[in-house]
Design a protein around this motif. Structure first.
Motif, mmCIF file in Angstrom:
data_model
loop_
_atom_site.group_PDB
_atom_site.id
_atom_site.type_symbol
_atom_site.label_atom_id
_atom_site.label_comp_id
_atom_site.label_asym_id
_atom_site.label_seq_id
_atom_site.Cartn_x
_atom_site.Cartn_y
_atom_site.Cartn_z
ATOM 1 N N UNK A 55 -3.658 2.236 2.691
ATOM 2 C CA UNK A 55 -5.049 2.559 2.400
ATOM 3 C C UNK A 55 -5.952 1.932 3.456
ATOM 4 N N UNK A 56 -7.114 2.525 3.729
ATOM 5 C CA UNK A 56 -8.005 1.946 4.728
ATOM 6 C C UNK A 56 -8.511 0.573 4.288
ATOM 7 N N UNK A 63 -3.988 -5.606 5.181
ATOM 8 C CA UNK A 63 -3.150 -4.563 5.764
ATOM 9 C C UNK A 63 -1.693 -5.013 5.817
ATOM 10 N N UNK A 64 -1.466 -6.222 6.287
ATOM 11 C CA UNK A 64 -0.088 -6.726 6.355
ATOM 12 C C UNK A 64 0.547 -6.767 4.966
ATOM 13 N N UNK A 65 -0.204 -7.271 3.984
ATOM 14 C CA UNK A 65 0.327 -7.376 2.627
ATOM 15 C C UNK A 65 0.719 -5.996 2.091
ATOM 16 N N UNK A 66 -0.115 -4.990 2.357
ATOM 17 C CA UNK A 66 0.202 -3.665 1.845
ATOM 18 C C UNK A 66 1.404 -3.058 2.561
ATOM 19 N N UNK A 67 1.511 -3.246 3.878
ATOM 20 C CA UNK A 67 2.665 -2.722 4.605
ATOM 21 C C UNK A 67 3.962 -3.338 4.086
ATOM 22 N N UNK A 68 3.947 -4.630 3.824
ATOM 23 C CA UNK A 68 5.126 -5.300 3.279
ATOM 24 C C UNK A 68 5.490 -4.714 1.914
ATOM 25 N N UNK A 238 9.679 -4.773 12.983
ATOM 26 C CA UNK A 238 8.916 -6.013 12.872
ATOM 27 C C UNK A 238 7.488 -5.699 12.430
ATOM 28 N N UNK A 239 7.163 -6.041 11.195
ATOM 29 C CA UNK A 239 5.839 -5.710 10.674
ATOM 30 C C UNK A 239 4.751 -6.432 11.448
ATOM 31 N N UNK A 240 5.067 -7.585 12.037
ATOM 32 C CA UNK A 240 4.084 -8.294 12.848
ATOM 33 C C UNK A 240 3.629 -7.479 14.043
#
Length: 366
Positions: A55-56, A63-68, A238-240
């Motif tokens: 989500x925007x 953003x990182x928390x949601x991708x994880x 790598x999400x980072x």
């Protein structure tokens, strides 16, 4: 300086847990994951792929928390179907049989009309698309014009597809090579809104494209949300790295949008040199040379990333992302990006299945 929102679309291939080859189980995985994610998990062209959409948000930590979270839900759904979500630009282990196209009316039409553009054996590619907004089409096009010289630098940061057909291709991003066979993939032409609408209408009328959604420029105004969409990155385990790309795209967009509003001159690279810059990024990633967006001269790719960070620094300071971006960039600069990690894993035992396992673990354990 206007603070823009960010959003990320991540494409994943599904690998069989036993063979590590692509598995045509996208429909089953999506059906399971959608009970939690709803429309945030979607189909892709091949049945062995899925896509998630964040989500925007204006907050990098969110953003990182949601991708994880998105990855964790997809990993659980894939496990129940005997497969692994893998974030890689290409399939490290090739399919054991030809891939099937996802059974929707749109994808069936695409497969029929553009059959010569892809291979059902090794044409599966996965990208990571960064959205920034909110922007109307005119502002998105103006921003696309200003960002074009910097997109090869962002591409170099994201390279994560050195393997295809059970061999090292010699490219850091083989996805870029495979994907370029589709129509309109490449730098966007310099157009205002009127020119854009006329140009794309002619592409559809002539049959080059089915519709405006098939426009695959490296930077394009989105047709379904009010954003500029950047499409140069490989899918990254790598999400980072994904978060770094989103932060840099957003900060660069904010900086260049301020230049647009102040009517500052547009920095341009001749089209042939811009194409060369993208070719160098696909070939060497961060280990070789790129084209300096300011001078048009060849410079080490890592220096160009330093310059990009410096160019975006005013916006990074505004959003409070400077420290995180610098930490992540120094980590990649010291240890290498996705393509470097894939090759290092392969050198350990000479097994491509180990590369897939390492990618799958990093994808799910973000």
């Amino acid at each position: 300086m206007e603070v823009l929102t960010m959003g990320v679309e991540e494409e994943f291939l599904l690998a069989d847990r036993t063979t590590r080859a692509p598995a045509d189980r996208g429909s089953e995985v999506i059906a399971s994951a959608a009970t939690v994610l709803g429309e945030q998990v979607q189909r892709e062209f091949f049945n062995a792929q899925i896509e998630t959409t964040s989500r925007p948000t204006a907050c990098l930590a969110d953003l990182r928390e949601e991708l994880v979270w998105l990855r964790a839900v997809v990993a659980d759904a894939a496990k129940a179907e005997g497969c692994l979500p893998v974030a890689s630009g290409t399939s490290v282990v090739p399919p054991e049989r030809p891939l099937t196209v996802t059974d929707t009316e749109r994808y069936r039409r695409m497969a029929d009309r553009f059959a010569s553009r892809f291979s059902a054996v090794d044409g599966l590619v996965c990208g990571c698309h960064i959205h920034v907004g909110s922007l109307d089409r005119e502002r998105a096009l103006a921003l696309s014009r200003r960002m074009a010289p910097w997109l090869p630098v962002l591409q170099a940061v994201s390279t994560n597809s050195p393997f295809a057909r059970r061999r090292d291709t010699g490219f850091d991003s083989w996805r870029s090579v495979e994907y370029a066979s589709w129509p309109t993939v490449g730098p966007a032409p310099d157009l205002n809104e009127t020119g854009y609408l006329a140009y794309v209408a002619e592409l559809v009328r002539s049959g080059t494209l089915m519709d405006r959604r098939m426009l695959y420029w490296h930077a394009r105004p989105s047709e379904h949300v009010p954003t500029l969409e950047i499409r140069v990155a490989d899918s990254n385990a790598d999400v980072g790295t994904v978060v770094l790309l989103a932060a840099l795209v957003r900060a660069l967009a904010m900086t260049l949008l301020a230049d647009e509003l102040a009517h500052r001159p547009v920095q341009r690279i001749p089209p042939r040199r811009l194409l060369l810059a993208h070719e160098l990024a696909a070939w060497h990633g961060l280990s070789g040379y790129g084209i300096d967006p300011c001078t048009g001269l060849a410079r080490p790719a890592v220096e160009l990333v330093d310059r990009l960070v410096a160019r975006a620094r005013p916006a990074l300071d505004v959003t409070g992302d400077t420290a995180q971006v610098l930490r992540q960039w120094q980590r990649i600069r010291a240890h290498g990006g996705g393509a470097t990690r894939q090759r290092a894993e392969y050198r350990r035992n000479g097994r491509l299945t180990d590369v897939v396992d390492a990618l799958a673990h990093l994808t799910a354990a973000a």
